[in-house]
Scaffold this motif. Structure first.
Motif, PDB file in Angstrom:
ATOM      1  N   LYS A  86       1.378  47.635  28.794  1.00  0.00           N
ATOM      2  CA  LYS A  86       1.015  47.363  30.185  1.00  0.00           C
ATOM      3  C   LYS A  86      -0.050  48.345  30.664  1.00  0.00           C
ATOM      4  CE  LYS A  86       2.807  46.925  34.875  1.00  0.00           C
ATOM      5  NZ  LYS A  86       4.018  46.802  35.726  1.00  0.00           N
ATOM      6  N   GLN A  87       0.167  49.625  30.394  1.00  0.00           N
ATOM      7  CA  GLN A  87      -0.800  50.636  30.828  1.00  0.00           C
ATOM      8  C   GLN A  87      -2.141  50.454  30.122  1.00  0.00           C
ATOM      9  OE1 GLN A  87       2.370  51.125  30.021  1.00  0.00           O
ATOM     10  NE2 GLN A  87       3.335  52.678  31.323  1.00  0.00           N
ATOM     11  N   ALA A  88      -2.088  50.049  28.851  1.00  0.00           N
ATOM     12  CA  ALA A  88      -3.334  49.787  28.121  1.00  0.00           C
ATOM     13  C   ALA A  88      -4.112  48.649  28.779  1.00  0.00           C
ATOM     14  CB  ALA A  88      -3.026  49.447  26.663  1.00  0.00           C
ATOM     15  N   ALA A  89      -3.405  47.592  29.176  1.00  0.00           N
ATOM     16  CA  ALA A  89      -4.061  46.465  29.845  1.00  0.00           C
ATOM     17  C   ALA A  89      -4.691  46.898  31.168  1.00  0.00           C
ATOM     18  CB  ALA A  89      -3.050  45.347  30.086  1.00  0.00           C
ATOM     19  N   GLN A  90      -3.990  47.752  31.912  1.00  0.00           N
ATOM     20  CA  GLN A  90      -4.540  48.257  33.174  1.00  0.00           C
ATOM     21  C   GLN A  90      -5.825  49.043  32.939  1.00  0.00           C
ATOM     22  OE1 GLN A  90      -0.961  50.328  34.397  1.00  0.00           O
ATOM     23  NE2 GLN A  90      -0.432  48.736  35.872  1.00  0.00           N
ATOM     24  N   CYS A  91      -5.855  49.804  31.854  1.00  0.00           N
ATOM     25  CA  CYS A  91      -7.081  50.555  31.516  1.00  0.00           C
ATOM     26  C   CYS A  91      -8.207  49.607  31.131  1.00  0.00           C
ATOM     27  CB  CYS A  91      -6.800  51.526  30.369  1.00  0.00           C
ATOM     28  SG  CYS A  91      -5.751  52.921  30.827  1.00  0.00           S
ATOM     29  N   HIS A  92      -7.892  48.534  30.398  1.00  0.00           N
ATOM     30  CA  HIS A  92      -8.915  47.547  30.036  1.00  0.00           C
ATOM     31  C   HIS A  92      -9.533  46.918  31.290  1.00  0.00           C
ATOM     32  CE1 HIS A  92      -8.713  47.599  25.718  1.00  0.00           C
ATOM     33  NE2 HIS A  92      -7.421  47.315  25.683  1.00  0.00           N
ATOM     34  N   ILE A  93      -8.706  46.672  32.301  1.00  0.00           N
ATOM     35  CA  ILE A  93      -9.219  46.106  33.549  1.00  0.00           C
ATOM     36  C   ILE A  93     -10.193  47.063  34.214  1.00  0.00           C
ATOM     37  CG2 ILE A  93      -8.592  45.436  35.910  1.00  0.00           C
ATOM     38  CD1 ILE A  93      -6.003  44.246  34.677  1.00  0.00           C
ATOM     39  N   LEU A  94      -9.824  48.348  34.275  1.00  0.00           N
ATOM     40  CA  LEU A  94     -10.728  49.337  34.877  1.00  0.00           C
ATOM     41  C   LEU A  94     -12.026  49.452  34.096  1.00  0.00           C
ATOM     42  CD1 LEU A  94      -8.429  52.312  35.966  1.00  0.00           C
ATOM     43  CD2 LEU A  94      -9.494  50.569  37.394  1.00  0.00           C
ATOM     44  N   LEU A  95     -11.935  49.386  32.772  1.00  0.00           N
ATOM     45  CA  LEU A  95     -13.146  49.435  31.954  1.00  0.00           C
ATOM     46  C   LEU A  95     -14.002  48.192  32.191  1.00  0.00           C
ATOM     47  CD1 LEU A  95     -11.717  50.894  28.634  1.00  0.00           C
ATOM     48  CD2 LEU A  95     -13.332  51.994  30.178  1.00  0.00           C
ATOM     49  N   GLY A  96     -13.348  47.046  32.337  1.00  0.00           N
ATOM     50  CA  GLY A  96     -14.083  45.817  32.635  1.00  0.00           C
ATOM     51  C   GLY A  96     -14.858  45.924  33.945  1.00  0.00           C
ATOM     52  N   ILE A  97     -14.217  46.481  34.962  1.00  0.00           N
ATOM     53  CA  ILE A  97     -14.889  46.671  36.258  1.00  0.00           C
ATOM     54  C   ILE A  97     -16.080  47.616  36.104  1.00  0.00           C
ATOM     55  CG2 ILE A  97     -14.604  47.642  38.578  1.00  0.00           C
ATOM     56  CD1 ILE A  97     -11.643  46.681  38.407  1.00  0.00           C
ATOM     57  N   SER A  98     -15.899  48.690  35.347  1.00  0.00           N
ATOM     58  CA  SER A  98     -16.991  49.654  35.134  1.00  0.00           C
ATOM     59  C   SER A  98     -18.153  49.011  34.393  1.00  0.00           C
ATOM     60  CB  SER A  98     -16.477  50.865  34.349  1.00  0.00           C
ATOM     61  OG  SER A  98     -15.511  51.575  35.090  1.00  0.00           O
TER      62      SER A  98
END
Length: 417
Positions: free
Chosen positions: A226-238
């Protein structure tokens, strides 16, 4: 040592016994006096004899203290994991044992963690009062208390949309990381994720990307999906903000895949919402609407705060397409939803503006932006959102042939970093 001496003296006086009465047949009066004053540490056998005479259990209080400390630590951990159910049950037990709090060394840490608890419970008024009380006490905090105070203050500021201040507090908390008392690696990377999240909201793209990568490395290694997916979302936004759209879609798709694997509907909706945002940015309007609708349909059981995000996106995307019928439909859905939430938010203002853009502009249109929205955004430091409204205002002045005012606000928007 001093504690057992104090307890022996307390219970002796409660029974109206003199030192001679208690010491008789066990130890000398002078030896008892030294015990009661904490000057010597007697053998356990002597303590047992004295406690037997006083009819008290020498271990009971220590056991109660141990149980309470474990209860407190369990509560701290539930708060760290954002486990609302366990945090609430443990808090009730802590409150029932309130008399023990003042006898533990954790009294200040308990008060500091109450701030996180009230935020988790969305008890905004209690959180505000707790924050203000802790702010006064914070000058005397030690290192471990400072860490949690700064961390939870950052959460408080984030919840109230002060993203730059939230980022500042998370960065300050990082200096005290070595003072945390459990889950060291998880604590560190949880903090890195929150730095990335607050930096993303504050439009500090490089910092958000850097800390999201750090946290992602840990979460992937330890299979925290779950935390990995949340990080992927933040990277996607960046990636999206620096126009690396292929990398952005890869990150969002990874988050979507993980969300489906762990069956996390909320995370899945967020992943899909962000794919819709990306398609909107690259002017693939139909695709963006399809993803916004998917996000909306996944939010059936979500909070108002989550539901309003796809609704606002659909309203604005249809307005961009000059589809007034559908724009008005989602406008009505949003207004209905917001009427159930009294808290001030960016969306409250957004729907006021789009109500006029969609259904006809009134004379108070520029007042809404200049006297309500811009001051609100200035207070929160939401400069990117401010630019969007300044452009809307400039376009309104241009359409009403107020060209000088239009130029002023376009320039103002362009000069905001």
């Amino acid at each position: 040592m001093n504690e057992i001496g104090n307890r022996i003296r307390y219970h002796r006086l409660e029974l109206n016994m003199t030192q001679s009465d208690l010491a008789e047949g066990i130890i000398s009066v002078s030896y008892l006096s030294k015990i009661e004053n904490g000057l010597i540490e007697p053998p356990q056998k002597i303590i047992d004899f004295l406690c037997k005479e006083l009819n008290i259990n020498p271990y009971l209080q220590e056991r109660k203290k141990y149980i309470f400390m474990k209860l407190t630590r369990d509560w701290f951990e539930a708060l760290f994991k954002n486990d609302i159910h366990d945090a609430q049950n443990l808090y009730i037990q802590i409150e029932k044992n309130n008399a023990l709090i003042e006898k533990t060394e954790s009294i200040t840490l308990i008060d500091i963690h109450k701030l996180k608890y009230f935020l988790l419970q969305e008890k905004n008024e209690e959180a505000r009062r707790q924050y203000e009380m802790l702010q006064i006490l914070s000058v005397n905090f030690n290192n471990i208390e400072n860490y949690y105070w700064l961390k939870f203050s950052a959460y408080y500021k984030f919840r109230n949309l002060y993203y730059n201040k939230s980022l500042e507090y998370f960065n300050q908390a990082k200096k005290y990381l070595s003072s945390t008392f459990y889950l060291e690696d998880e604590e560190e990377n949880g903090l890195y994720y929150m730095i990335a999240l607050s930096a993303s909201h504050a439009r500090k793209t490089y910092k958000a990307q850097n800390y999201a990568k750090k946290a992602l490395q840990f979460y992937q290694k330890n299979y925290h999906l779950k935390q990995a997916a949340q990080c992927h979302i933040l990277l996607g936004i960046s990636f999206s903000r620096i126009a690396e759209y292929e990398e952005a879609i890869k990150s969002y798709k990874l988050a979507e895949k993980i969300s489906r694997t762990i069956n996390d509907i909320s995370l899945l909706a967020t992943s899909i919402q962000n794919i819709g945002n990306l398609y909107s940015i690259i002017n693939k309007s139909q695709e963006s609407i399809e993803y916004y609708l998917k996000s909306y349909n996944l939010q059936v059981n979500s909070t108002h705060k989550m539901k309003i995000i796809p609704i606002a996106s659909l309203m604005k995307e249809y307005y961009r397409r000059h589809d007034i019928f559908n724009a008005n439909y989602w406008l009505s859905e949003g207004i209905s939803l917001l009427s159930q939430d009294e808290s001030e938010s960016v969306y409250q203002y957004e729907f006021q503006v789009y109500e006029q853009l969609i259904n006809g502009i009134n004379q108070d249109f520029d007042d809404i932006i200049l006297k309500k929205i811009i001051p609100f955004l200035n207070e929160k430091g939401l400069h990117y959102e401010k630019v969007a409204y300044l452009k809307i205002l400039a376009q309104y002045y241009f359409d009403t042939r107020k060209y000088k005012l239009s130029a002023i606000y376009y320039n103002h928007a362009l000069n905001i970093n």
